[in-house]
Design a protein around this motif. Structure first.
Motif, PDB file in Angstrom:
ATOM      1  N   UNK A 167     -13.451  -4.170   4.103  1.00  0.00           N
ATOM      2  CA  UNK A 167     -12.238  -4.585   3.678  1.00  0.00           C
ATOM      3  C   UNK A 167     -11.831  -5.959   4.236  1.00  0.00           C
ATOM      4  N   UNK A 168     -12.442  -6.259   5.431  1.00  0.00           N
ATOM      5  CA  UNK A 168     -12.322  -7.583   6.057  1.00  0.00           C
ATOM      6  C   UNK A 168     -13.202  -8.834   5.090  1.00  0.00           C
ATOM      7  N   UNK A 169     -14.374  -8.172   4.891  1.00  0.00           N
ATOM      8  CA  UNK A 169     -15.201  -8.973   3.858  1.00  0.00           C
ATOM      9  C   UNK A 169     -14.664  -9.279   2.552  1.00  0.00           C
ATOM     10  N   UNK A 200       4.878   0.953   4.190  1.00  0.00           N
ATOM     11  CA  UNK A 200       4.928   0.916   5.887  1.00  0.00           C
ATOM     12  C   UNK A 200       4.002  -0.357   6.254  1.00  0.00           C
ATOM     13  N   UNK A 201       2.662  -0.425   5.890  1.00  0.00           N
ATOM     14  CA  UNK A 201       2.282  -1.476   6.089  1.00  0.00           C
ATOM     15  C   UNK A 201       2.810  -2.977   5.890  1.00  0.00           C
ATOM     16  N   UNK A 202       3.204  -3.097   4.828  1.00  0.00           N
ATOM     17  CA  UNK A 202       4.074  -4.237   4.503  1.00  0.00           C
ATOM     18  C   UNK A 202       5.357  -4.549   5.246  1.00  0.00           C
ATOM     19  N   UNK A 203       6.132  -3.468   5.567  1.00  0.00           N
ATOM     20  CA  UNK A 203       7.365  -3.632   6.069  1.00  0.00           C
ATOM     21  C   UNK A 203       6.685  -3.952   7.847  1.00  0.00           C
ATOM     22  N   UNK A 204       5.810  -3.178   8.062  1.00  0.00           N
ATOM     23  CA  UNK A 204       5.345  -3.521   9.533  1.00  0.00           C
ATOM     24  C   UNK A 204       4.819  -4.852   9.738  1.00  0.00           C
ATOM     25  N   UNK A 205       4.198  -5.588   8.848  1.00  0.00           N
ATOM     26  CA  UNK A 205       3.795  -6.978   9.206  1.00  0.00           C
ATOM     27  C   UNK A 205       5.073  -7.878   8.835  1.00  0.00           C
ATOM     28  N   UNK A 246      -1.250  13.485   3.003  1.00  0.00           N
ATOM     29  CA  UNK A 246      -0.314  12.518   2.706  1.00  0.00           C
ATOM     30  C   UNK A 246      -0.279  11.797   3.893  1.00  0.00           C
ATOM     31  N   UNK A 247      -1.059  12.113   5.269  1.00  0.00           N
ATOM     32  CA  UNK A 247      -0.863  11.168   6.098  1.00  0.00           C
ATOM     33  C   UNK A 247      -2.326  10.916   6.550  1.00  0.00           C
ATOM     34  N   UNK A 248      -3.095  11.882   7.073  1.00  0.00           N
ATOM     35  CA  UNK A 248      -4.554  11.445   7.805  1.00  0.00           C
ATOM     36  C   UNK A 248      -5.469  11.065   6.922  1.00  0.00           C
ATOM     37  N   UNK A 249      -5.692  11.194   5.657  1.00  0.00           N
ATOM     38  CA  UNK A 249      -6.628  10.758   4.722  1.00  0.00           C
ATOM     39  C   UNK A 249      -5.822   9.537   3.928  1.00  0.00           C
ATOM     40  N   UNK A 250      -4.413   9.701   3.562  1.00  0.00           N
ATOM     41  CA  UNK A 250      -3.666   8.432   3.128  1.00  0.00           C
ATOM     42  C   UNK A 250      -3.596   7.372   3.983  1.00  0.00           C
ATOM     43  N   UNK A 251      -3.716   7.547   5.219  1.00  0.00           N
ATOM     44  CA  UNK A 251      -3.802   6.387   6.330  1.00  0.00           C
ATOM     45  C   UNK A 251      -5.147   5.807   6.277  1.00  0.00           C
ATOM     46  N   UNK A 252      -6.140   6.815   6.055  1.00  0.00           N
ATOM     47  CA  UNK A 252      -7.514   6.179   6.187  1.00  0.00           C
ATOM     48  C   UNK A 252      -8.030   5.429   4.934  1.00  0.00           C
ATOM     49  N   UNK A 253      -7.557   6.084   3.871  1.00  0.00           N
ATOM     50  CA  UNK A 253      -7.940   5.272   2.490  1.00  0.00           C
ATOM     51  C   UNK A 253      -7.194   4.207   2.566  1.00  0.00           C
ATOM     52  N   UNK A 254      -5.930   4.028   3.234  1.00  0.00           N
ATOM     53  CA  UNK A 254      -5.081   2.825   3.143  1.00  0.00           C
ATOM     54  C   UNK A 254      -5.462   1.607   4.052  1.00  0.00           C
ATOM     55  N   UNK A 255      -6.675   1.929   4.929  1.00  0.00           N
ATOM     56  CA  UNK A 255      -7.252   0.955   5.635  1.00  0.00           C
ATOM     57  C   UNK A 255      -7.500  -0.460   4.960  1.00  0.00           C
ATOM     58  N   UNK A 256      -8.259  -0.252   3.965  1.00  0.00           N
ATOM     59  CA  UNK A 256      -8.395  -1.456   3.195  1.00  0.00           C
ATOM     60  C   UNK A 256      -7.292  -2.276   2.824  1.00  0.00           C
ATOM     61  N   UNK A 257      -6.057  -1.955   2.447  1.00  0.00           N
ATOM     62  CA  UNK A 257      -4.815  -2.498   2.308  1.00  0.00           C
ATOM     63  C   UNK A 257      -4.325  -2.971   3.493  1.00  0.00           C
ATOM     64  N   UNK A 258      -4.478  -2.459   4.531  1.00  0.00           N
ATOM     65  CA  UNK A 258      -3.746  -2.915   5.855  1.00  0.00           C
ATOM     66  C   UNK A 258      -4.545  -3.967   6.313  1.00  0.00           C
ATOM     67  N   UNK A 259      -6.095  -3.857   6.233  1.00  0.00           N
ATOM     68  CA  UNK A 259      -6.810  -5.202   6.599  1.00  0.00           C
ATOM     69  C   UNK A 259      -6.766  -6.140   5.867  1.00  0.00           C
ATOM     70  N   UNK A 260      -6.759  -6.113   4.539  1.00  0.00           N
ATOM     71  CA  UNK A 260      -6.757  -6.912   3.320  1.00  0.00           C
ATOM     72  C   UNK A 260      -5.447  -7.879   3.754  1.00  0.00           C
TER      73      UNK A 260
END
Length: 331
Positions: free
Chosen positions: A17-19, A80-85, A219-233
Motif C-alpha cells: 500500500x505504501x508503494x 473512521x480512518x478519514x475522521x481520525x486523520x 465487520x471488524x477483524x477482516x474489515x480492518x485488515x482489508x482496509x489497511x491499504x486505505x489507511x496507509x494510502x
C-alpha cells in the motif's frame, strides 16, 4: 499458524500500500489525471482489491456474514480512518481543503448505503437470473451514479491547485516516468489482491477457532485488515500533501465496495446473499450512513472555522464507530 499467516498477509498489504500510494502520486502529478480523479478511481479501486478477494472468497465458501460484513465494515472503518486523520490534523482542516467535487462521490455513497439498509430491512427473497433483486438494484444505481457524476459540472475547478503550506516531503518514487509508475502500480495492486485472499481464508478459520461470530469477524477483524491499504494510502497521500487523493481514495473506495457487495451475490449460490446475513450487519450499515452524512457535512461547509468547531463532526464520527463496534460485538 492461522494467526501468523493472517499477520504476515496484513504486513504484506501495508508494504504494498505504501508503494501503491507513491506510484499514484506520480501518476496524479505527471499525467492529466488530478489528485481527486486518481484517488477516486485508481487508488480507490486498487486499495479495495482485498475486499474483492475477501468477499468473493467468503461468498464462494458460503459465509454470507463475512462476505457482507467485510464490505459494510470496511466502509465503517474507512470513514473512521478519514475522521481520525482529520481530527489528528485538525489544524490543517483537511476536508475544508479538499475539492468540493468529492461531495458528488459522498452523495452516491450515501444513496448506496441507504439501499443496503433497505435490503437488510426488507430481506427480499427475489432473484433475477440468479442475482438478488436488492443486489441488482445496488449495481444499477452504482453504474448510473458514476455516469452521472462524470457528466456533472465541477464545483470548484481551481481546487486541484490548492497547495499545502507545509513543506512537502519528497516522494521516493518521484523520478519514475508515468509509464513506469503505472506498471509498478499494477504490480503492487496484484500483491494486495493476493494478500486479501490470504486474509479472507485465515479470517474464516479464526472465526471458527475463536468461536467469535462471523458477523463480528467480518465487520471488524477482516474489515480492518482489508482496509489497511486505505489507511496507509491516506497517510502517504497526506504526507505528500495530496489532500484530494487522500479524500478521494476513501470516498471512492466506499462506493466501490458497494458494487463488490452486489457482485458477491451471484457468487453466493444458496440464494440472495442479503437474505442470509446476521441482523448485526444492520447496526454497521446504519453506522456507515450516519458517519457518511457527517463526512458530507464536513465537505459541504467551507466557511472558516476554529480548530475546535471544525473537529466536532470528526469526533462524532469516531464516537459512532466505537458505539457501532460495541453494539455489534454484544448483539
Amino acid at each position: 499458524m492461522v494467526f501468523v499467516i493472517f499477520i504476515l498477509a496484513a504486513a504484506l498489504t501495508v508494504f504494498a500500500s505504501i508503494k501503491l500510494s507513491q506510484y499514484a502520486d506520480v501518476i496524479s502529478s505527471k499525467t492529466a489525471m488530478g489528485g481527486m480523479m486518481v484517488g477516486t478511481l485508481l487508488l480507490a479501486g486498487a486499495t479495495s482489491l482485498p475486499e474483492v478477494s475477501t468477499s468473493f472468497s467468503a461468498a464462494a465458501i458460503g459465509n454470507a456474514d463475512i462476505a457482507v460484513g467485510n464490505m459494510i465494515g470496511s466502509n465503517l472503518f474507512n470513514l473512521f480512518i478519514l475522521a481520525g486523520f482529520d481530527f489528528l490534523l485538525r489544524r490543517r482542516q483537511i476536508l475544508n481543503r479538499a475539492s468540493r467535487n468529492n461531495i458528488y462521490t459522498a452523495l452516491l455513497g450515501i444513496l448506496l448505503t441507504v439501499l443496503v439498509v433497505m435490503a437488510l430491512l426488507l430481506r427480499l427473497d427475489t432473484q433475477i437470473l440468479g442475482v438478488g433483486l436488492d443486489a441488482l438494484l445496488i449495481a444499477v444505481t452504482y453504474i448510473i451514479g458514476m455516469v452521472v457524476i462524470n457528466k456533472l459540472p465541477s464545483l470548484d475547478p481551481e481546487a486541484e491547485a490548492i497547495v499545502e503550506s507545509e513543506e512537502e516531503p519528497e516522494n521516493p518514487s518521484a523520478s519514475l516516468s508515468p509509464k513506469a509508475a503505472i506498471v509498478r502500480f499494477i504490480i503492487a495492486a496484484l500483491v494486495i489482491l493476493a494478500a486479501g485472499t490470504a486474509l479472507s481464508i485465515t479470517g474464516d478459520q479464526i472465526a471458527i477457532i475463536t468461536g467469535i461470530g462471523s458477523s463480528f469477524i467480518g465487520s471488524f477483524l477482516i474489515a480492518a485488515a482489508t482496509s489497511l491499504p486505505e489507511a496507509i494510502s491516506v497517510f502517504i497521500a497526506l504526507r505528500l500533501s495530496n489532500v484530494n487523493m487522500a479524500v478521494g481514495a476513501i470516498l471512492g473506495s466506499n462506493i466501490f465496495n458497494m458494487i463488490i457487495l452486489a457482485l458477491s451475490d451471484p457468487v453466493y449460490t444458496a440464494g440472495p446473499i442479503m437474505l442470509d446475513v446476521s441482523g448485526a450487519n444492520m447496526i454497521i450499515a446504519v453506522g456507515v450512513l450516519i458517519m457518511s452524512l457527517l463526512a458530507l457535512f464536513s465537505l459541504y461547509r467551507k466557511e472558516s472555522a476554529t480548530t475546535l468547531s471544525y473537529a466536532i463532526p470528526s469526533v462524532i464520527i469516531l464516537i459512532v464507530y466505537f458505539a457501532a463496534s460495541y453494539l455489534n460485538f454484544t448483539y
